[in-house]
Write a protein that holds these residues in place. Structure first.
Motif, PDB file in Angstrom:
ATOM      1  N   LEU A 174       0.848  -1.193   0.000  1.00  0.00           N
ATOM      2  CA  LEU A 174       0.000   0.000   0.000  1.00  0.00           C
ATOM      3  C   LEU A 174       0.882   1.241   0.000  1.00  0.00           C
ATOM      4  CD1 LEU A 174      -2.643  -1.142   2.616  1.00  0.00           C
ATOM      5  CD2 LEU A 174      -3.007  -0.888   0.153  1.00  0.00           C
ATOM      6  N   PRO A 175       0.614   2.186  -0.883  1.00  0.00           N
ATOM      7  CA  PRO A 175       1.455   3.385  -0.947  1.00  0.00           C
ATOM      8  C   PRO A 175       1.254   4.283   0.261  1.00  0.00           C
ATOM      9  CG  PRO A 175      -0.446   3.645  -2.381  1.00  0.00           C
ATOM     10  CD  PRO A 175      -0.480   2.224  -1.874  1.00  0.00           C
ATOM     11  N   ALA A 176       2.300   5.012   0.617  1.00  0.00           N
ATOM     12  CA  ALA A 176       2.187   6.041   1.652  1.00  0.00           C
ATOM     13  C   ALA A 176       1.653   7.300   0.968  1.00  0.00           C
ATOM     14  CB  ALA A 176       3.536   6.302   2.302  1.00  0.00           C
ATOM     15  N   THR A 177       0.333   7.380   0.878  1.00  0.00           N
ATOM     16  CA  THR A 177      -0.298   8.503   0.191  1.00  0.00           C
ATOM     17  C   THR A 177      -0.069   9.802   0.943  1.00  0.00           C
ATOM     18  OG1 THR A 177      -1.950   7.034  -0.778  1.00  0.00           O
ATOM     19  CG2 THR A 177      -2.498   9.384  -0.688  1.00  0.00           C
ATOM     20  N   VAL A 178      -0.085   9.732   2.260  1.00  0.00           N
ATOM     21  CA  VAL A 178       0.293  10.867   3.105  1.00  0.00           C
ATOM     22  C   VAL A 178       1.218  10.325   4.181  1.00  0.00           C
ATOM     23  CG1 VAL A 178      -0.512  12.655   4.694  1.00  0.00           C
ATOM     24  CG2 VAL A 178      -1.913  12.052   2.709  1.00  0.00           C
ATOM     25  N   SER A 179       2.288  11.061   4.441  1.00  0.00           N
ATOM     26  CA  SER A 179       3.169  10.716   5.554  1.00  0.00           C
ATOM     27  C   SER A 179       3.354  11.941   6.439  1.00  0.00           C
ATOM     28  CB  SER A 179       4.535  10.230   5.057  1.00  0.00           C
ATOM     29  OG  SER A 179       4.415   9.028   4.333  1.00  0.00           O
ATOM     30  N   CYS A 212     -10.652   7.375   4.985  1.00  0.00           N
ATOM     31  CA  CYS A 212     -10.723   7.493   3.519  1.00  0.00           C
ATOM     32  C   CYS A 212      -9.553   6.819   2.811  1.00  0.00           C
ATOM     33  CB  CYS A 212     -10.838   8.962   3.097  1.00  0.00           C
ATOM     34  SG  CYS A 212      -9.663  10.068   3.875  1.00  0.00           S
ATOM     35  N   ILE A 213      -8.407   6.724   3.457  1.00  0.00           N
ATOM     36  CA  ILE A 213      -7.279   5.980   2.866  1.00  0.00           C
ATOM     37  C   ILE A 213      -6.726   5.023   3.927  1.00  0.00           C
ATOM     38  CG2 ILE A 213      -6.529   7.460   0.967  1.00  0.00           C
ATOM     39  CD1 ILE A 213      -4.617   8.860   2.931  1.00  0.00           C
ATOM     40  N   PRO A 214      -7.505   4.010   4.281  1.00  0.00           N
ATOM     41  CA  PRO A 214      -7.062   3.096   5.339  1.00  0.00           C
ATOM     42  C   PRO A 214      -5.726   2.439   5.008  1.00  0.00           C
ATOM     43  CG  PRO A 214      -8.934   2.183   4.115  1.00  0.00           C
ATOM     44  CD  PRO A 214      -8.804   3.610   3.706  1.00  0.00           C
ATOM     45  N   ASP A 215      -4.828   2.445   5.983  1.00  0.00           N
ATOM     46  CA  ASP A 215      -3.509   1.809   5.871  1.00  0.00           C
ATOM     47  C   ASP A 215      -2.624   2.452   4.805  1.00  0.00           C
ATOM     48  OD1 ASP A 215      -4.241  -0.080   7.862  1.00  0.00           O
ATOM     49  OD2 ASP A 215      -5.282  -1.263   6.341  1.00  0.00           O
ATOM     50  N   GLN A 216      -2.920   3.699   4.433  1.00  0.00           N
ATOM     51  CA  GLN A 216      -2.093   4.391   3.452  1.00  0.00           C
ATOM     52  C   GLN A 216      -1.484   5.678   4.016  1.00  0.00           C
ATOM     53  OE1 GLN A 216      -5.003   3.060  -0.163  1.00  0.00           O
ATOM     54  NE2 GLN A 216      -3.673   4.803  -0.616  1.00  0.00           N
ATOM     55  N   VAL A 217      -1.319   5.689   5.331  1.00  0.00           N
ATOM     56  CA  VAL A 217      -0.636   6.801   5.990  1.00  0.00           C
ATOM     57  C   VAL A 217       0.661   6.269   6.585  1.00  0.00           C
ATOM     58  CG1 VAL A 217      -0.751   8.565   7.800  1.00  0.00           C
ATOM     59  CG2 VAL A 217      -2.809   7.947   6.505  1.00  0.00           C
ATOM     60  N   HIS A 247       1.919   9.317  -3.075  1.00  0.00           N
ATOM     61  CA  HIS A 247       1.236   8.784  -4.256  1.00  0.00           C
ATOM     62  C   HIS A 247      -0.067   8.091  -3.887  1.00  0.00           C
ATOM     63  CE1 HIS A 247       0.936   7.394  -8.374  1.00  0.00           C
ATOM     64  NE2 HIS A 247       0.713   6.165  -7.952  1.00  0.00           N
ATOM     65  N   TYR A 248      -1.084   8.330  -4.686  1.00  0.00           N
ATOM     66  CA  TYR A 248      -2.336   7.593  -4.644  1.00  0.00           C
ATOM     67  C   TYR A 248      -2.459   6.897  -5.994  1.00  0.00           C
ATOM     68  CZ  TYR A 248      -7.296   6.573  -3.990  1.00  0.00           C
ATOM     69  OH  TYR A 248      -8.498   5.930  -3.863  1.00  0.00           O
ATOM     70  N   PRO A 249      -2.987   5.673  -6.051  1.00  0.00           N
ATOM     71  CA  PRO A 249      -3.016   4.928  -7.319  1.00  0.00           C
ATOM     72  C   PRO A 249      -3.574   5.738  -8.485  1.00  0.00           C
ATOM     73  CG  PRO A 249      -3.679   3.501  -5.520  1.00  0.00           C
ATOM     74  CD  PRO A 249      -3.519   4.873  -4.923  1.00  0.00           C
ATOM     75  N   ILE A 288       1.329   4.587  13.693  1.00  0.00           N
ATOM     76  CA  ILE A 288       1.459   4.830  12.255  1.00  0.00           C
ATOM     77  C   ILE A 288       2.709   4.118  11.780  1.00  0.00           C
ATOM     78  CG2 ILE A 288       1.708   6.577  10.457  1.00  0.00           C
ATOM     79  CD1 ILE A 288       0.497   8.603  12.435  1.00  0.00           C
ATOM     80  N   PRO A 289       2.615   3.271  10.750  1.00  0.00           N
ATOM     81  CA  PRO A 289       3.801   2.523  10.313  1.00  0.00           C
ATOM     82  C   PRO A 289       4.839   3.437   9.684  1.00  0.00           C
ATOM     83  CG  PRO A 289       1.989   2.203   8.777  1.00  0.00           C
ATOM     84  CD  PRO A 289       1.419   2.947   9.949  1.00  0.00           C
ATOM     85  N   GLU A 290       6.096   3.161   9.968  1.00  0.00           N
ATOM     86  CA  GLU A 290       7.171   3.938   9.351  1.00  0.00           C
ATOM     87  C   GLU A 290       7.234   3.633   7.859  1.00  0.00           C
ATOM     88  OE1 GLU A 290      11.976   4.220   9.830  1.00  0.00           O
ATOM     89  OE2 GLU A 290      10.778   4.440  11.659  1.00  0.00           O
ATOM     90  N   ASN A 291       7.515   4.646   7.079  1.00  0.00           N
ATOM     91  CA  ASN A 291       7.590   4.476   5.633  1.00  0.00           C
ATOM     92  C   ASN A 291       8.562   3.366   5.251  1.00  0.00           C
ATOM     93  OD1 ASN A 291       5.832   6.533   5.090  1.00  0.00           O
ATOM     94  ND2 ASN A 291       7.342   7.920   4.206  1.00  0.00           N
ATOM     95  N   GLY A 292       8.114   2.507   4.325  1.00  0.00           N
ATOM     96  CA  GLY A 292       9.015   1.593   3.663  1.00  0.00           C
ATOM     97  C   GLY A 292       9.352   2.131   2.278  1.00  0.00           C
ATOM     98  N   LYS A 293      10.211   1.442   1.576  1.00  0.00           N
ATOM     99  CA  LYS A 293      10.558   1.806   0.196  1.00  0.00           C
ATOM    100  C   LYS A 293      10.323   0.577  -0.673  1.00  0.00           C
ATOM    101  CE  LYS A 293      13.995   5.282   1.488  1.00  0.00           C
ATOM    102  NZ  LYS A 293      15.417   5.715   1.402  1.00  0.00           N
ATOM    103  N   CYS A 294       9.052   0.244  -0.826  1.00  0.00           N
ATOM    104  CA  CYS A 294       8.673  -1.027  -1.451  1.00  0.00           C
ATOM    105  C   CYS A 294       8.149  -0.874  -2.877  1.00  0.00           C
ATOM    106  CB  CYS A 294       7.614  -1.723  -0.601  1.00  0.00           C
ATOM    107  SG  CYS A 294       8.201  -2.243   1.023  1.00  0.00           S
ATOM    108  N   PHE A 295       8.121   0.346  -3.427  1.00  0.00           N
ATOM    109  CA  PHE A 295       7.441   0.567  -4.700  1.00  0.00           C
ATOM    110  C   PHE A 295       8.365   1.042  -5.810  1.00  0.00           C
ATOM    111  CE2 PHE A 295       3.423   0.516  -2.363  1.00  0.00           C
ATOM    112  CZ  PHE A 295       2.576  -0.051  -3.301  1.00  0.00           C
TER     113      PHE A 295
END
Length: 385
Positions: A174-179, A212-217, A247-249, A288-295
């Motif tokens: 899932l992208p980090a749409t907002v961090s 509105c963006i579950p699990d994307q923060v 990013h949001y899809p 809040i999960p720390e940003n990964g670099k998975c994309f």
């Protein structure tokens, strides 16, 4: 504030003249002229290339909030959301706006790096990263911000940025749409009172965004660097909230993300206006999960190259061309990428890449990407094995 209320306010007050990724002084000047009839708008300095830097001031409250956007000129999503917010706050019929402006005074620098914004670059006119210039203050823009902070002595500072498409919310698909980040003020990353206060506000924003963006923060890394503005502010005890618009899809124009930044800004104002913020509720920040670099932007899965079964990762490079931002694809990795995700994924189905002509032949979809290794878009030197 209910998410439905935020959505209605956004739809009503979205600044329609601002769209896409390329936002510079020319785009906002008519808006500043319009705002000057409703509130204080003044030039507070110039950039290294003598472009004006403006300050918008509104409200009469005792709580002082300082916002600045486009410290990096190519990070424009938050600027769009700031003008959406300003449209709400200057609507005299809006009861929420009236309450905010009674309790708070807002100081807003819409574009701190007008030269970087014009050139669509992270750096300023002298190729300096302003967010690494907080201590030495070698640039005019850094001095302007420093003098503003010194004069205002804000109770909250909002450091508004944008982040790349590589970031995930944790180690997920899932992208980090907002961090967000509450920056550290020392090498030990001490959890001070000012950090706790910022964390409590961030936690409230996260609660709303999860609807509105579950699990994307995501939560940005808080590694300490005193040269960064946020770290400097925290070191002197100013609660600082760093926004990263991500990013949001299928949203490379960042118009969806713009709405979520607006929701977060509105929520922060609601929290600061109505809540007694002591910092006691800071622990939810660490949920809040720390940003990964998975994309990567594109992954082509399961192709044969030189008798090996591999995946191909493509990342877009943003380039300004004729006043538009072009997303130029570039191969960045060829290997097994099972632990990574693509914002777009293409099934290669074990088709072979013919290396003789340096042309990738996989599926018809590839032509949509102009996927040729010998083209200007893809050079063999760009491959990182």
């Amino acid at each position: 504030m209910k998410i439905s209320t935020l959505q209605n306010l956004f739809n009503k007050h979205k600044e329609s003249s601002l769209f896409g990724r390329y936002i510079n002084l020319h785009h906002i000047t008519p808006l500043l002229d319009k705002l000057s009839t409703k509130t204080s708008v003044k030039q507070i300095g110039t950039s290294e290339n003598n472009a004006p830097i403006h300050l918008i001031t509104l409200g009469t409250g005792s709580k002082k909030l300082l916002f600045w956007s486009q410290m990096h000129g190519n990070e424009s999503t938050t600027t769009k959301a700031v003008f959406d917010l300003l449209n709400v706050l200057t609507d005299t019929s809006n009861e929420f706006a009236t309450s905010v402006l009674k309790e708070c005074t807002l100081y807003i620098v819409p574009i701190l790096s007008p030269d970087g914004a014009m050139a669509y670059t992270r750096l300023n006119y002298n190729n300096v990263d302003l967010n690494r210039d907080a201590q030495t203050k070698t640039q005019k823009e850094s001095i302007v911000l420093h003098e503003l902070i010194t004069t205002i002595k804000p109770d909250f500072s909002f450091n508004l940025h944008g982040q790349r498409t590589i970031f995930s919310a944790g180690e997920t698909n899932l992208p980090a749409t907002v961090s967000f980040l509450s920056p550290a003020g020392d090498k030990e990353r001490s959890i001070t009172l000012s950090r706790k206060i910022a964390m409590q506000v961030i936690a409230k924003m996260n609660t709303v965004l999860q609807e509105c963006i579950p699990d994307q923060v995501g939560r940005y890394d808080d590694g300490f660097n005193i040269n960064c503005v946020g770290d400097t502010l925290e070191s002197i005890g100013i609660p600082t909230i760093l926004f990263e618009a991500g990013h949001y899809p299928n949203d490379y124009d960042r118009e969806e993300t713009r709405a979520y930044i607006f929701y977060a800004l509105m929520t922060s104002l609601h929290c600061i206006t109505y809540d007694h913020i002591t910092g006691d509720q800071y622990k939810a920040y660490f949920l809040i999960p720390e940003n990964g670099k998975c994309f990567y932007d594109v992954i082509i899965r399961d192709v044969i190259l030189k008798d090996k079964n591999v995946d191909i990762a493509v990342q877009y490079t943003e380039k300004l061309s004729e006043n538009n931002v072009k997303f130029v694809p570039k191969i960045v990795k060829i290997e097994n990428l099972r632990k990574f995700y693509g914002h777009r994924e293409i099934k290669g189905e074990k088709r072979t890449i013919r290396n003789e002509n340096l042309r990738v032949e996989i599926v018809p979809e590839i032509d949509l990407l102009k996927f040729y290794l010998d083209s200007e878009l893809f050079s063999i030197e760009s491959i990182k094995r």
